[in-house]
Design an enzyme around this catalytic site. Structure first.
Site, PDB file in Angstrom:
ATOM      1  N   TYR A   1      12.371 121.982  -3.709  1.00 35.77           N
ATOM      2  CA  TYR A   1      12.698 123.351  -3.308  1.00 35.77           C
ATOM      3  C   TYR A   1      12.516 124.286  -4.496  1.00 35.77           C
ATOM      4  CZ  TYR A   1      15.665 127.385  -2.318  1.00 35.77           C
ATOM      5  OH  TYR A   1      16.135 128.656  -2.178  1.00 35.77           O
TER       6      TYR A   1
ATOM      7  N   ASP B   1      20.067 115.355  -3.054  1.00 34.69           N
ATOM      8  CA  ASP B   1      20.238 116.521  -2.192  1.00 34.69           C
ATOM      9  C   ASP B   1      20.099 116.047  -0.746  1.00 34.69           C
ATOM     10  OD1 ASP B   1      19.882 118.850  -0.637  1.00 34.69           O
ATOM     11  OD2 ASP B   1      19.016 119.949  -2.315  1.00 34.69           O
TER      12      ASP B   1
ATOM     13  N   ARG C   1      41.237 129.690  -7.515  1.00 37.82           N
ATOM     14  CA  ARG C   1      40.006 129.174  -8.116  1.00 37.82           C
ATOM     15  C   ARG C   1      40.101 127.672  -8.329  1.00 37.82           C
ATOM     16  NH1 ARG C   1      39.523 128.620 -13.341  1.00 37.82           N
ATOM     17  NH2 ARG C   1      40.726 130.494 -13.852  1.00 37.82           N
TER      18      ARG C   1
ATOM     19  N   LYS D   1      22.927 125.698   5.349  1.00 37.03           N
ATOM     20  CA  LYS D   1      21.928 125.227   6.295  1.00 37.03           C
ATOM     21  C   LYS D   1      22.584 124.495   7.483  1.00 37.03           C
ATOM     22  CE  LYS D   1      18.921 126.832   3.298  1.00 37.03           C
ATOM     23  NZ  LYS D   1      19.698 127.090   2.071  1.00 37.03           N
TER      24      LYS D   1
END
Length: 384
Positions: A98, A170, A46, A195
Site C-alpha cells: 500500500y 497487515d 489517552r 475498511k
C-alpha cells in the site's frame, strides 16, 4: 463460541450496572480517584477509556492475541508499531505494498534511521539475501494491495522467528473473520479498521494486536506515549460495525467472486487479480491459511485509453478511494493509492496505467455487473 457469535456480542455483556446491550460511549477525559493511591483502572482517556477498552479486548480475542490497541487511523497504528524501531534498524517489507505504508517508511521512518528492503515475501531465497545483521522485523501484507499477492504466513513467520525478527502482518483485507495471522506465527497484527471492520465508510480507525507479554507491554507504552488513540465515539462506531462483519464479509466475498469471474471472460480485460480464482498465484496457500476471500480485487484492461471513460461512466459504483465499505468503490491505483511509490517501482510490481482496483460492496451483484457492462460499452463506443 463461533466467531459469528463473538462478533455479534461485542460489548453486549460488558456493562454490569445497567445491563446495556450496546456498550455506552464514555465521553470523558478524566476519571475520579476513590482515594489517594487508588484507581478505578481508568485515570486519563489517552491511557485507557472504558469504551475503547471493550473494543481493544474484542479485537485481541478475535485475533487470538494478548492485547489490543485502538488508534486514530490505520496509519497511526502503523506509526505506533514502527516506533518499536530506531536508528540503524532494518525492515524486510512486502514488495507489493500500500502506497501509504511505503510513504511512511521512506519519508518518515527514514528520517529516524530506519531502512527497508522490499521483497517478494514468498521467495525464501530473496528473503535470505535481503536479510542483514541489523534486520529487526518483517512486514507482510497478504493479500497485498492491489495485486493480491499471497504470502505463506506459517512458513515466513516461522523463518522470522528462527531469525529473531518481529513478524508484523497487515490483516486489513481479510479481517479475523477469514484469517488470523497470530495463529500462524505472527507477533503483531495491524488493521486499517476504517475498511472492513468498520465497514460503512464513516469512521477512521486503526487497530494493533500483539502476542506475548513483553511485546504487549512495549506496545502499551508506545500507544500511550505517542497518543494517537481512538476517541470514544469512533470506538463505539467501530464496535457497531464489527457486529455485522461476518454477514458483510460473506456478501463481499460472494459478490467479488462473481464479478471477478465475469471480468475474467470479458474481451476488454487482460487479467484479473483475485485469490479466489483457481489460476491466481498463491490460490492454494490462500485456501489453506484462510477460510475465505476478501471483497477487493484488481483487474488490468487491455487498453489504457479505456480507463478514463470507464471511471466517468460508472454510476452505482463510485470512483473513490478507500475500500471495505458496504458501498462499491473503484480506484485507479497509479494516480491515487499508490501515487507516492516511484513509477519505476510501481511498474516493476505491476501497478501500471491499465490497472483498476475494485472494492466490491454488498449491493445486488446483478446491478454491479450491469453497471460495469454499461461503463465498458460506453468506453468502447467512445474509442471506436
Amino acid at each position: 463460541m463461533k466467531i459469528e457469535s463473538r462478533l455479534a456480542q461485542i460489548g453486549s455483556q460488558s456493562e454490569p450496572v445497567t445491563g446495556a446491550v450496546s456498550f455506552p460511549i464514555y465521553q470523558a477525559t478524566a476519571f475520579r480517584h476513590p482515594r489517594l493511591g487508588q484507581s478505578t483502572g481508568f485515570d486519563y482517556s489517552r491511557t485507557k477509556n472504558p469504551t475503547r477498552a471493550v473494543l481493544e479486548q474484542a479485537i485481541a480475542e478475535l485475533e487470538s492475541g494478548d492485547a489490543g490497541f485502538a488508534c486514530s487511523t490505520g496509519m497511526a497504528a502503523l506509526q505506533t508499531v514502527f516506533a518499536l524501531f530506531g536508528q540503524g534498524d532494518h525492515l524486510l517489507v512486502s514488495l507489493d505494498l500500500y502506497g501509504g505504508t511505503y510513504r511512511l517508511i521512506e519519508k518518515i521512518m527514514s528520517r529516524f534511521g530506519v531502512t527497508a528492503t522490499y521483497v517478494d515475501t514468498n521467495d525464501m531465497d530473496a528473503l535470505e539475501s535481503a536479510s542483514r545483521p541489523n534486520t529487526k522485523a518483517i512486514v507482510v501484507e497478504t493479500p497485498t494491495n492491489p495485486l493480491m499477492m499471497i504470502t505463506d504466513l506459517e512458513k515466513v513467520c516461522g523463518w522470522a522467528k528462527a531469525k529473531g525478527y518481529v513478524a508484523i502482518v497487515d490483516n486489513t483485507l481479510l479481517t479475523p473473520f477469514f484469517q488470523r495471522p497470530i495463529e500462524l506465527g505472527a507477533d503483531i497484527v495491524v488493521h486499517s479498521a476504517t475498511k472492513y471492520l468498520g465497514g460503512h465508510n464513516d469512521v477512521l480507525a486503526g487497530l494493533i494486536v500483539t502476542k506475548g507479554k513483553e511485546l504487549s507491554e512495549q506496545m502499551a507504552f508506545l500507544h500511550n506515549s505517542i497518543g494517537a488513540v481512538l476517541n470514544p465515539q469512533d470506538s463505539w462506531l467501530l464496535m457497531r460495525g464489527m457486529k455485522t462483519l461476518a454477514l458483510r464479509m460473506e456478501r463481499h466475498q460472494a459478490n467479488a467472486t462473481a464479478i471477478a469471474q465475469f471480468l475474467l471472460g470479458h474481451p476488454m480485460v487482460e487479467q484479473v487479480f483475485y485469490p479466489a480464482l483457481p489460476g491466481h498465484p498463491g490460490h492454494d496457500i490462500q485456501s489453506r491459511q484462510s477460510s475465505g476471500n476478501t471483497g477487493i480485487f484488481s483487474f488490468r484492461m487491455k487498453d489504457a485509453r479505456t480507463i478514463e471513460p470507464i471511471l466517468r461512466h460508472i454510476r452505482l459504483i463510485a470512483f473513490a478511494e478507500s475500500l471495505g465499505g458496504v458501498e462499491s468503490l473503484m480506484t485507479y491505483p497509479a494516480v491515487q493509492t499508490h501515487a507516492d511509490i516511484p513509477e519505476d517501482i510501481r511498474r516493476q510490481v505491476g501497478v501500471d496505467d491499465r490497472l483498476l482496483r475494485f472494492s466490491v460492496g454488498i449491493e445486488h451483484v446483478d446491478d454491479l455487473i450491469a453497471d460495469l457492462s454499461n461503463a465498458f460499452d460506453a468506453a468502447q463506443a467512445e474509442l471506436a
